[in-house]
Structures are given as C-alpha cells and as structure tokens.
Motif scaffolding. Structure first.
Motif, mmCIF file in Angstrom:
data_model
loop_
_atom_site.group_PDB
_atom_site.id
_atom_site.type_symbol
_atom_site.label_atom_id
_atom_site.label_comp_id
_atom_site.label_asym_id
_atom_site.label_seq_id
_atom_site.Cartn_x
_atom_site.Cartn_y
_atom_site.Cartn_z
ATOM 1 N N GLY A 58 0.774 -1.235 0.000
ATOM 2 C CA GLY A 58 0.000 0.000 0.000
ATOM 3 C C GLY A 58 0.805 1.283 0.000
ATOM 4 O O GLY A 58 0.288 2.338 0.343
ATOM 5 N N ASP A 59 2.074 1.220 -0.442
ATOM 6 C CA ASP A 59 2.898 2.437 -0.433
ATOM 7 C C ASP A 59 2.784 3.253 -1.725
ATOM 8 O O ASP A 59 3.462 4.263 -1.895
ATOM 9 N N GLY A 60 1.937 2.815 -2.648
ATOM 10 C CA GLY A 60 1.714 3.580 -3.863
ATOM 11 C C GLY A 60 2.731 3.348 -4.965
ATOM 12 O O GLY A 60 2.760 4.068 -5.955
ATOM 13 N N LYS A 61 3.561 2.334 -4.793
ATOM 14 C CA LYS A 61 4.553 1.993 -5.820
ATOM 15 C C LYS A 61 4.831 0.498 -5.750
ATOM 16 O O LYS A 61 4.461 -0.160 -4.787
ATOM 17 N N ILE A 62 5.469 -0.013 -6.792
ATOM 18 C CA ILE A 62 5.732 -1.450 -6.876
ATOM 19 C C ILE A 62 7.216 -1.707 -6.638
ATOM 20 O O ILE A 62 8.073 -1.204 -7.375
ATOM 21 N N GLY A 63 7.504 -2.484 -5.608
ATOM 22 C CA GLY A 63 8.875 -2.884 -5.324
ATOM 23 C C GLY A 63 9.252 -4.097 -6.159
ATOM 24 O O GLY A 63 8.390 -4.771 -6.745
ATOM 25 N N ILE A 64 10.517 -4.406 -6.180
ATOM 26 C CA ILE A 64 11.016 -5.501 -7.007
ATOM 27 C C ILE A 64 10.403 -6.848 -6.608
ATOM 28 O O ILE A 64 10.041 -7.654 -7.466
ATOM 29 N N ASP A 65 10.239 -7.089 -5.312
ATOM 30 C CA ASP A 65 9.646 -8.350 -4.860
ATOM 31 C C ASP A 65 8.150 -8.409 -5.186
ATOM 32 O O ASP A 65 7.635 -9.463 -5.560
ATOM 33 N N GLU A 66 7.463 -7.266 -5.059
ATOM 34 C CA GLU A 66 6.045 -7.222 -5.412
ATOM 35 C C GLU A 66 5.859 -7.526 -6.908
ATOM 36 O O GLU A 66 4.928 -8.233 -7.295
ATOM 37 N N PHE A 67 6.749 -7.005 -7.735
ATOM 38 C CA PHE A 67 6.680 -7.240 -9.174
ATOM 39 C C PHE A 67 6.880 -8.716 -9.491
ATOM 40 O O PHE A 67 6.129 -9.300 -10.267
ATOM 41 N N GLU A 68 7.854 -9.324 -8.869
ATOM 42 C CA GLU A 68 8.143 -10.740 -9.115
ATOM 43 C C GLU A 68 6.945 -11.613 -8.712
ATOM 44 O O GLU A 68 6.550 -12.510 -9.428
ATOM 45 N N VAL A 69 6.331 -11.305 -7.564
ATOM 46 C CA VAL A 69 5.147 -12.045 -7.119
ATOM 47 C C VAL A 69 4.008 -11.854 -8.116
ATOM 48 O O VAL A 69 3.330 -12.813 -8.493
ATOM 49 N N LEU A 70 3.793 -10.624 -8.581
ATOM 50 C CA LEU A 70 2.731 -10.337 -9.530
ATOM 51 C C LEU A 70 2.919 -11.115 -10.839
ATOM 52 O O LEU A 70 1.972 -11.683 -11.356
ATOM 53 N N VAL A 71 4.132 -11.152 -11.343
ATOM 54 C CA VAL A 71 4.407 -11.830 -12.603
ATOM 55 C C VAL A 71 4.098 -13.319 -12.497
ATOM 56 O O VAL A 71 3.536 -13.920 -13.406
ATOM 57 N N HIS A 72 4.440 -13.932 -11.362
ATOM 58 C CA HIS A 72 4.270 -15.383 -11.220
ATOM 59 C C HIS A 72 2.941 -15.770 -10.560
ATOM 60 O O HIS A 72 2.720 -16.957 -10.301
ATOM 61 N N GLU A 73 2.076 -14.783 -10.304
ATOM 62 C CA GLU A 73 0.753 -15.045 -9.746
ATOM 63 C C GLU A 73 -0.053 -15.895 -10.739
ATOM 64 O O GLU A 73 0.040 -15.707 -11.938
ATOM 65 N N VAL A 74 -0.843 -16.772 -10.198
ATOM 66 C CA VAL A 74 -1.666 -17.640 -11.059
ATOM 67 C C VAL A 74 -2.957 -16.930 -11.430
ATOM 68 O O VAL A 74 -3.561 -16.286 -10.649
#
Length: 111
Positions: free
Chosen positions: A95-111
C-alpha cells in the motif's frame, strides 16, 4: 542498463503488444504470459523490473507504469489512467503507492 529485448523474444513482445493495442484492453496476467515473463526465473524477472524502473529508484511508480508498454517497444501505447491504477493496485501489496522488485516478481508469477 539492459534492454528488454535482451531477455524477451521480439515476436513475443509484438504478440503481447498487439493483444493490448485497444485502450482498456490491458490485463497484466495475460500480457505477462504472452510476452514470456511468466515463464522466466525470478532473477530474470528482476532484471526486467530494473529495465522498466526508468528512474532506477528501486520502485516502479505510477508514472512509470503509465508508460510500461513503451519499455517493451517504442510503439507501445500509454496505459489509460484506469489501467494504470488497476495494475498498481494488483501489485502494490504493502500500500505504499509503488511497486517494489519483490512485489513485481510475485505479480508476474501469480496464477
């Protein structure tokens, strides 16, 4: 800085961009699958993140997200405000208003 074409196939990039050409058609899950990101290792996904992080801040901010398709190809369109917000909301788990590197990686591999 590495270019995305160093990690992704030009044909896959074009196919993914063609699929989201119409305004309002951007779906991150579909786009990530078409462009080949979903099949990449977490380390390579993080390299793609760094290529998208235009200001090299360690985060992808809303303004960078709006132009994310241009990171893949110069003729990529800008995301609409609604698409940008939906993309940010899907990825921004803390909820910080931006995407961190770990958040991006999780999003990409989300089912």
């Amino acid at each position: 800085m590495a270019a995305l074409k160093d990690f992704l196939k030009a044909d896959d990039i074009q196919k993914a961009l063609d699929a989201v050409k119409a305004e309002g058609s951007f779906d991150h899950k579909k786009f990530f699958a078409l462009v080949g990101l979903k099949a990449m290792t977490p380390d390579n996904v993080k390299k793609v993140f760094q290529a998208i992080d235009a200001d090299q801040s360690g985060f992808i901010e809303e303004e960078e997200l709006k132009f994310v398709l241009k990171s893949f190809a110069e003729d990529g369109r800008d995301l609409t405000d609604a698409e940008t917000r939906a993309f940010l909301n899907a990825a921004d788990k803390d909820g910080d208003g931006k995407i961190g590197i770990d958040e991006f990686e999780v999003l990409v591999h989300e089912v």
